[in-house]
Design a protein around this motif. Structure first.
Motif, PDB file in Angstrom:
ATOM      1  N   UNK A   9      10.505  18.609   4.778  1.00  0.00           N
ATOM      2  CA  UNK A   9       9.518  19.603   4.316  1.00  0.00           C
ATOM      3  C   UNK A   9       9.591  19.882   2.818  1.00  0.00           C
ATOM      4  N   UNK A  10      10.712  19.537   2.211  1.00  0.00           N
ATOM      5  CA  UNK A  10      10.879  19.865   0.795  1.00  0.00           C
ATOM      6  C   UNK A  10      11.078  18.642  -0.092  1.00  0.00           C
ATOM      7  N   UNK A  11      10.951  17.462   0.482  1.00  0.00           N
ATOM      8  CA  UNK A  11      11.270  16.267  -0.300  1.00  0.00           C
ATOM      9  C   UNK A  11      10.249  15.151  -0.101  1.00  0.00           C
ATOM     10  N   UNK A  12       9.698  14.707  -1.227  1.00  0.00           N
ATOM     11  CA  UNK A  12       8.794  13.559  -1.196  1.00  0.00           C
ATOM     12  C   UNK A  12       9.463  12.405  -1.910  1.00  0.00           C
ATOM     13  N   UNK A  13       9.232  11.182  -1.418  1.00  0.00           N
ATOM     14  CA  UNK A  13       9.732  10.001  -2.110  1.00  0.00           C
ATOM     15  C   UNK A  13       8.519   9.215  -2.614  1.00  0.00           C
ATOM     16  N   UNK A  14       8.607   8.769  -3.879  1.00  0.00           N
ATOM     17  CA  UNK A  14       7.499   8.006  -4.463  1.00  0.00           C
ATOM     18  C   UNK A  14       7.970   6.624  -4.848  1.00  0.00           C
ATOM     19  N   UNK A  15       7.188   5.621  -4.504  1.00  0.00           N
ATOM     20  CA  UNK A  15       7.477   4.247  -4.914  1.00  0.00           C
ATOM     21  C   UNK A  15       6.841   3.969  -6.268  1.00  0.00           C
ATOM     22  N   UNK A  16       7.700   3.602  -7.218  1.00  0.00           N
ATOM     23  CA  UNK A  16       7.217   3.238  -8.551  1.00  0.00           C
ATOM     24  C   UNK A  16       7.019   1.730  -8.537  1.00  0.00           C
ATOM     25  N   UNK A  17       5.826   1.291  -8.905  1.00  0.00           N
ATOM     26  CA  UNK A  17       5.593  -0.148  -8.842  1.00  0.00           C
ATOM     27  C   UNK A  17       4.244  -0.527  -9.395  1.00  0.00           C
ATOM     28  N   UNK A  18       3.614  -1.454  -8.709  1.00  0.00           N
ATOM     29  CA  UNK A  18       2.352  -2.031  -9.145  1.00  0.00           C
ATOM     30  C   UNK A  18       1.257  -0.972  -9.301  1.00  0.00           C
ATOM     31  N   UNK A  19       1.222   0.035  -8.430  1.00  0.00           N
ATOM     32  CA  UNK A  19       0.112   0.985  -8.424  1.00  0.00           C
ATOM     33  C   UNK A  19       0.465   2.369  -8.977  1.00  0.00           C
ATOM     34  N   UNK A  20       1.740   2.701  -8.964  1.00  0.00           N
ATOM     35  CA  UNK A  20       2.137   4.048  -9.392  1.00  0.00           C
ATOM     36  C   UNK A  20       3.135   3.946 -10.533  1.00  0.00           C
ATOM     37  N   UNK A  21       2.815   4.601 -11.654  1.00  0.00           N
ATOM     38  CA  UNK A  21       3.688   4.479 -12.828  1.00  0.00           C
ATOM     39  C   UNK A  21       4.501   5.756 -13.084  1.00  0.00           C
ATOM     40  N   UNK A  22       5.395   5.653 -14.055  1.00  0.00           N
ATOM     41  CA  UNK A  22       6.308   6.770 -14.328  1.00  0.00           C
ATOM     42  C   UNK A  22       5.558   8.018 -14.779  1.00  0.00           C
TER      43      UNK A  22
END
Ligand SMILES: NC(=[NH2+])NCCC[C@H](N)C(=O)O
Length: 322
Positions: A173-186
């Motif tokens: 409920x309090x934590x999201x994980x994001x994949x950094x890669x081809x579509x999502x940048x820093x």
């Protein structure tokens, strides 16, 4: 001509902070379901209540340049529309509300991949900013419809941030994980980290390998303590973060890229129940061995556009933690 109302002093009136002033009573979170619609998610597995989709129209009948339009094979618009309608019907039969984007004018060929155009949080939506030029602006159609539905928009990304909703997954409920890669940048991760911190949530970024598309393809959650990851492609930090939170992480049998990709492209309808791509017997057997109820839908034609059930579905609302 001067009326009495204009000559009387405004000092001390409610509008200027006088005794009659009534300050706003509730926080934004408390106003969800009252002023705003109650759409929100705080997990990837609690009972699904509402989705948003774009049923493809004539945009798929054009003679598409496959590379430019990010498709894999030429597809038959008629068949794709039938499959999409059957998917919507499967959601409705499961008791889930199905909303439609209804973009103005002619849609772009990837508009149907709604999972990429926003992501829900416990307190509203973050509007995506798709990374490819050919998809630029699809998010605006989504934002418009979300606003109509009463969904608060917590953030529209700025600058040169790029983010697609399928790159963000809730671990708890309090934590999201994001994949950094081809579509999502820093830059996008920085902006999302800030906005999620404002609602008391932490963001954990992980790197994804070259040649993969979305984080969604590496992690799918089946229940409070059960997640499925793609063998050898899921970041170590993802598996460890799940295990630290008490998840049993399972790995399906690996067949080939195409089958594995479609196998991971399911939507969790509720604890241990999923809507998945039909025709993947090996994966379905594997999931059923883990007491997962699988509802299959055919997406053979739609898959030629490089996405399937998971990508086509914008998750709007799930039950949230009590
Ligand atoms: N969430 C997903 N996997 N979406 C699939 C998107 C496919 C689309 N042709 C693209 O390349 O953008």
């Amino acid at each position: 001509m001067t009326t009495e109302a204009h000559t009387k002093s405004s000092f001390g009136t409610a509008a200027y902070g006088g005794a009659g002033w009534v300050p706003r009573q509730m926080s934004h979170a408390q106003e969800l379901g009252k002023l705003w619609a109650s759409y929100r998610i705080d997990s990837e597995w609690r009972t699904l209540r509402a989705v948003i989709v774009h049923s493809p129209g004539p945009e798929l009948d054009d003679d598409l340049d496959l590379e430019k339009s990010l498709m894999l094979e030429p597809l038959d618009g008629g068949k794709a529309r039938e499959e999409h309608a059957a998917m919507c019907e499967a959601y409705r039969s499961a008791g889930i509300d199905v909303h439609h984007v209804r973009p103005e004018g002619r849609a772009t060929p990837n508009q149907m991949f709604c999972a990429d155009l926003f992501v829900m949080t416990p307190q509203g939506a973050i509007i995506a900013r798709p990374a490819g030029q050919v998809r630029a602006g699809e998010e605006r159609m989504m934002a418009r419809r979300l606003a109509d539905l009463g969904v608060p928009i917590l953030k529209t990304l700025t600058g040169t941030a790029t983010f697609e909703g399928a790159d963000l997954m809730w671990l708890d409920e309090h934590t999201a994980m994001i994949g950094r890669g081809h579509r999502t940048n820093q830059e996008a991760i920085d902006q999302i980290t800030t906005v999620l911190a404002e609602i008391g949530c932490e963001t954990i970024p992980v790197d994804m390998p070259f040649g993969t598309m979305h984080f969604m393809g590496m992690l799918r959650t089946l229940d409070r303590n059960l997640a499925v990851c793609w063998p050898r492609r899921t970041p170590l930090a993802t598996v460890r973060a799940l295990q630290d939170r008490g998840y049993n992480v399972i790995f399906p049998p690996y067949e080939d890229d195409s089958a594995s990709y479609r196998a991971m492209n399911f939507v969790t309808l509720g604890p241990r129940k999923i809507l998945m791509v039909a025709g993947l017997a090996k994966y379905q057997d594997f999931l059923e061995e883990h007491q997962i109820e699988c509802v299959p839908v055919v997406t053979d034609e739609l898959s030629k556009a490089a996405g399937s059930v998971g990508c086509l579905t914008g998750v709007l609302a799930r039950d949230v933690a009590p």
